[in-house]
Each structure stands twice: as structure tokens, then as C-alpha cells.
Write a protein that holds these residues in place. Structure first.
Motif, PDB file in Angstrom:
ATOM      1  N   LYS A  89      -1.128  20.080   8.708  1.00  0.00           N
ATOM      2  CA  LYS A  89       0.203  20.695   8.677  1.00  0.00           C
ATOM      3  C   LYS A  89       1.193  19.871   7.848  1.00  0.00           C
ATOM      4  N   VAL A  90       0.780  19.521   6.657  1.00  0.00           N
ATOM      5  CA  VAL A  90       1.648  18.792   5.730  1.00  0.00           C
ATOM      6  C   VAL A  90       1.635  19.539   4.400  1.00  0.00           C
ATOM      7  N   LYS A  91       2.804  19.615   3.764  1.00  0.00           N
ATOM      8  CA  LYS A  91       2.915  20.291   2.474  1.00  0.00           C
ATOM      9  C   LYS A  91       3.185  19.261   1.383  1.00  0.00           C
ATOM     10  N   LEU A  92       2.602  19.495   0.234  1.00  0.00           N
ATOM     11  CA  LEU A  92       2.882  18.665  -0.936  1.00  0.00           C
ATOM     12  C   LEU A  92       3.986  19.348  -1.730  1.00  0.00           C
ATOM     13  N   THR A  93       5.173  18.760  -1.717  1.00  0.00           N
ATOM     14  CA  THR A  93       6.278  19.323  -2.490  1.00  0.00           C
ATOM     15  C   THR A  93       6.026  19.152  -3.978  1.00  0.00           C
ATOM     16  N   GLY A  94       5.584  17.963  -4.380  1.00  0.00           N
ATOM     17  CA  GLY A  94       5.318  17.730  -5.790  1.00  0.00           C
ATOM     18  C   GLY A  94       4.775  16.336  -6.040  1.00  0.00           C
ATOM     19  N   SER A  95       4.152  16.169  -7.218  1.00  0.00           N
ATOM     20  CA  SER A  95       3.616  14.881  -7.668  1.00  0.00           C
ATOM     21  C   SER A  95       3.968  14.694  -9.134  1.00  0.00           C
ATOM     22  N   TRP A  96       4.428  13.495  -9.476  1.00  0.00           N
ATOM     23  CA  TRP A  96       4.908  13.238 -10.823  1.00  0.00           C
ATOM     24  C   TRP A  96       4.506  11.845 -11.308  1.00  0.00           C
ATOM     25  N   GLU A  97       4.566  11.694 -12.638  1.00  0.00           N
ATOM     26  CA  GLU A  97       4.404  10.391 -13.283  1.00  0.00           C
ATOM     27  C   GLU A  97       5.700  10.069 -14.031  1.00  0.00           C
ATOM     28  N   THR A  98       6.134   8.826 -13.982  1.00  0.00           N
ATOM     29  CA  THR A  98       7.385   8.440 -14.632  1.00  0.00           C
ATOM     30  C   THR A  98       7.203   8.347 -16.150  1.00  0.00           C
ATOM     31  N   LEU A  99       8.069   9.063 -16.876  1.00  0.00           N
ATOM     32  CA  LEU A  99       8.101   8.972 -18.336  1.00  0.00           C
ATOM     33  C   LEU A  99       9.134   7.956 -18.788  1.00  0.00           C
ATOM     34  N   VAL A 100      10.326   8.015 -18.196  1.00  0.00           N
ATOM     35  CA  VAL A 100      11.404   7.077 -18.504  1.00  0.00           C
ATOM     36  C   VAL A 100      11.838   6.441 -17.189  1.00  0.00           C
ATOM     37  N   GLY A 101      11.778   5.133 -17.133  1.00  0.00           N
ATOM     38  CA  GLY A 101      12.039   4.405 -15.902  1.00  0.00           C
ATOM     39  C   GLY A 101      10.930   3.393 -15.709  1.00  0.00           C
ATOM     40  N   ASP A 102      10.566   3.117 -14.464  1.00  0.00           N
ATOM     41  CA  ASP A 102       9.463   2.184 -14.190  1.00  0.00           C
ATOM     42  C   ASP A 102       8.155   2.790 -14.668  1.00  0.00           C
ATOM     43  N   GLN A 103       7.549   2.176 -15.663  1.00  0.00           N
ATOM     44  CA  GLN A 103       6.332   2.722 -16.253  1.00  0.00           C
ATOM     45  C   GLN A 103       5.129   2.558 -15.326  1.00  0.00           C
ATOM     46  N   ASP A 104       4.116   3.428 -15.557  1.00  0.00           N
ATOM     47  CA  ASP A 104       2.880   3.414 -14.764  1.00  0.00           C
ATOM     48  C   ASP A 104       3.186   3.585 -13.277  1.00  0.00           C
ATOM     49  N   THR A 105       4.194   4.402 -12.995  1.00  0.00           N
ATOM     50  CA  THR A 105       4.616   4.663 -11.625  1.00  0.00           C
ATOM     51  C   THR A 105       4.445   6.148 -11.322  1.00  0.00           C
ATOM     52  N   PHE A 106       3.891   6.442 -10.156  1.00  0.00           N
ATOM     53  CA  PHE A 106       3.638   7.816  -9.727  1.00  0.00           C
ATOM     54  C   PHE A 106       4.393   8.079  -8.428  1.00  0.00           C
ATOM     55  N   PHE A 107       4.841   9.310  -8.287  1.00  0.00           N
ATOM     56  CA  PHE A 107       5.768   9.655  -7.220  1.00  0.00           C
ATOM     57  C   PHE A 107       5.307  10.947  -6.556  1.00  0.00           C
ATOM     58  N   HIS A 108       5.190  10.924  -5.241  1.00  0.00           N
ATOM     59  CA  HIS A 108       4.730  12.097  -4.485  1.00  0.00           C
ATOM     60  C   HIS A 108       5.718  12.375  -3.340  1.00  0.00           C
ATOM     61  N   ILE A 109       6.022  13.657  -3.120  1.00  0.00           N
ATOM     62  CA  ILE A 109       6.873  14.059  -1.992  1.00  0.00           C
ATOM     63  C   ILE A 109       6.050  14.935  -1.061  1.00  0.00           C
ATOM     64  N   ILE A 256      13.053   9.856 -15.441  1.00  0.00           N
ATOM     65  CA  ILE A 256      12.543  11.118 -15.974  1.00  0.00           C
ATOM     66  C   ILE A 256      11.062  11.205 -15.625  1.00  0.00           C
ATOM     67  N   LEU A 257      10.679  12.323 -15.005  1.00  0.00           N
ATOM     68  CA  LEU A 257       9.334  12.476 -14.472  1.00  0.00           C
ATOM     69  C   LEU A 257       8.604  13.642 -15.129  1.00  0.00           C
ATOM     70  N   SER A 258       7.287  13.491 -15.225  1.00  0.00           N
ATOM     71  CA  SER A 258       6.423  14.567 -15.711  1.00  0.00           C
ATOM     72  C   SER A 258       5.510  14.999 -14.571  1.00  0.00           C
ATOM     73  N   PRO A 259       5.444  16.295 -14.254  1.00  0.00           N
ATOM     74  CA  PRO A 259       4.612  16.727 -13.124  1.00  0.00           C
ATOM     75  C   PRO A 259       3.123  16.553 -13.421  1.00  0.00           C
ATOM     76  N   LEU A 260       2.368  16.158 -12.412  1.00  0.00           N
ATOM     77  CA  LEU A 260       0.924  16.078 -12.545  1.00  0.00           C
ATOM     78  C   LEU A 260       0.329  17.487 -12.472  1.00  0.00           C
ATOM     79  N   SER A 261      -0.894  17.633 -12.937  1.00  0.00           N
ATOM     80  CA  SER A 261      -1.493  18.961 -13.068  1.00  0.00           C
ATOM     81  C   SER A 261      -1.609  19.703 -11.748  1.00  0.00           C
ATOM     82  N   PHE A 262      -1.746  18.973 -10.634  1.00  0.00           N
ATOM     83  CA  PHE A 262      -1.922  19.596  -9.336  1.00  0.00           C
ATOM     84  C   PHE A 262      -0.625  19.741  -8.563  1.00  0.00           C
TER      85      PHE A 262
END
Length: 266
Positions: A89-109, A256-262
Motif C-alpha cells: 500500500k505504497v505509491k511511487l509519486t516519482g523518480s528523478w536524476e539531478t541534471l543541475v545541482g548535486d551530480q550523480d544524485t537520484f531522488f524518489h518520492i 533541475i531534475l530529469s524523470p527516470l523511465s519508470f
């Protein structure tokens, strides 16, 4: 106001003793009563401005620079697995990779059914089939953090969609006790800005780094972002909103974030 020993405080405390002086205010500010009052005020503010239905976990992963491709594959397996498992019972709002900001950083909500849902999901994950998928991500991660946030009542998160483009995550570190002021000023201004673009979501922190506000925007590209922001300054009320809210913040951050494919939001 204060009972017991605190009633015996007198103005003599304000007089210097040698080269040092003690104020009644400084004593009371650190007292148990004062701390309890501040905690109650924070709780009341959260109830006033928060939607209260869901808790959103902001997961940040900093990944080894030469392992980002491996991480993406492992993250897709893990996050799609847990969002598709009805027992969690958990939803994935979104997943992203940072384009501008801390590099090689991924963000999930991740969205949980309030704190009870977070507790249950966390407990189930430890013994579920997804535990191995989670462990498979770890060799690629150098640092990770989790913050629990609540949505602002007037702005629920956007439903899944695929509009394309980039996302902008803005984070404001507020001065303690200023959340309600922030919400009042920002809510009025955002109604005006909706003429050009609406936020994807807006949250304030509950556990983790405290006194933080986040809001997420989506644009076609950086040029469109610039044009939209310039248009906003022509709207009555937006300049006032920026002026008021900036006075309540200690620091600001923009990524600035770029969404991951999923990602459900992309």
C-alpha cells in the motif's frame, strides 16, 4: 502565566552581576514550559496547513559516478516492485536524476497512508521479496537520506502523467515558527501564478531536516522555465509573495531534475 518557582523571578535578575547580566526572557526561553509551547505551536501549524491524509517519503541517493547505469537498473527493479505490490500500500509519486545541482544524485518520492502506513510498509519490506532488490542497489550508493513530508492542504500532488520535459525542485529552509506565515503568503501568490504554470506538488517537512518547504514544478525545458518565471513577475501579487516568503527563509536551493523511465510523473 508560570506557576511554582517561576513566580519568584524578579526584576533583579536583569541587573548586571560583575560583567555579566541575566535576563528573565533568556531563562524562560529555555524552560520546559517554553519548549512545550513551541512544540505545541509547531503541531498546530502543521494541522492548519497540512492535508494530513498522506505522508511522503523523500528518498535521496548519492551514487558512485561510474555506477549510475547499474543503479538505474537496480532502482527500477526495486521501486516498480514495491509500487506494484498491493500488500505494501505504497505509491511511487516519482523518480528523478539531478541534471543541475548535486551530480550523480537520484531522488524518489513515495506516498504512504499517513504514519501508520509508513510503519506498516517499512515493517513488511524488511521480510518481503523486495528486500533483495533493495540490497542490490546499495553497492552503487555512497550516501542516502530519508525525510518525511506532508502535503500543503491547498495543493495535493499531481496524478501520474507523461508530459515530458524537466522538473524543478525548490527547497526553502525556513526560520523556526514561520511555517504558517509562509503558507499564507505563498498560497495567495500561487493562485495568481497558476495562469502560466501550476506546481506539481508542495510539501513541508515533518521528520528529518525540519523547517523545510519543498515545491516541484514541471517545464518543457530550461528556456520555457525562464520565460514562465519572467511572465510571473508581471502578475499582480507575485512580487509581494516573493518578497514576503524570502524574508521567512534562511536559505534556498534549486535543482533541475530529469524523470527516470519508470517514474509515474514524467
Amino acid at each position: 502565566m508560570f506557576k511554582g518557582p517561576s513566580q519568584n523571578l524578579t526584576i533583579s535578575l536583569l541587573k548586571p552581576t560583575g560583567s555579566r547580566a541575566i535576563s528573565v526572557q533568556s531563562l524562560l526561553h529555555g524552560s520546559p514550559d517554553a519548549k512545550q509551547a513551541r512544540e505545541l505551536e509547531t503541531l498546530q501549524h502543521s494541522r492548519l496547513v497540512g492535508r494530513g491524509k498522506y505522508i511522503h517519503g523523500f528518498e535521496t541517493h548519492r551514487v558512485k559516478a561510474d555506477k549510475t547505469e547499474e543503479y538505474r537498473r537496480a532502482a527500477e527493479r526495486y521501486y516498480t516492485g514495491i509500487k506494484d505490490d498491493p500488500e505494501l500500500k505504497v505509491k511511487l509519486t516519482g523518480s528523478w536524476e539531478t541534471l543541475v545541482g548535486d551530480q550523480d544524485t537520484f531522488f524518489h518520492i513515495l506516498e504512504y497512508e499517513n504514519y501508520g502506513g509508513f510503519d506498516k510498509t517499512t515493517r513488511l519490506l524488511k521480510t518481503s521479496k523486495h528486500a533483495e532488490a533493495f540490497k542490490a542497489m546499495l553497492p552503487f550508493i555512497t550516501n542516502r537520506s530519508l525525510q518525511l513530508n506532508q502535503e500543503f492542504a491547498f495543493l495535493p500532488s499531481a496524478p501520474p502523467h507523461a508530459q515530458g520535459g524537466i522538473f524543478e525542485l525548490r527547497t526553502y529552509q525556513l526560520m523556526p515558527g514561520k511555517l504558517l506565515e509562509w503558507e499564507n503568503a505563498w498560497r495567495r501568490g500561487i493562485e495568481a501564478r497558476r495562469k502560466y504554470v501550476s506546481p506539481i506538488g508542495a510539501w513541508f517537512s515533518q521528520i528529518g531536516s525540519l523547517h523545510q518547504v519543498h515545491h516541484l514544478w514541471q517545464f518543457e525545458n530550461l528556456e520555457k522555465r525562464r520565460d514562465t518565471r519572467e511572465q510571473a513577475w508581471q502578475i499582480d501579487g507575485w512580487a509581494t509573495t516573493v518578497s514576503k516568503t524570502s524574508q521567512l527563509a534562511k536559505s534556498m536551493d534549486c535543482s533541475i531534475l530529469s524523470p527516470l523511465s519508470f517514474s509515474p510523473l514524467k
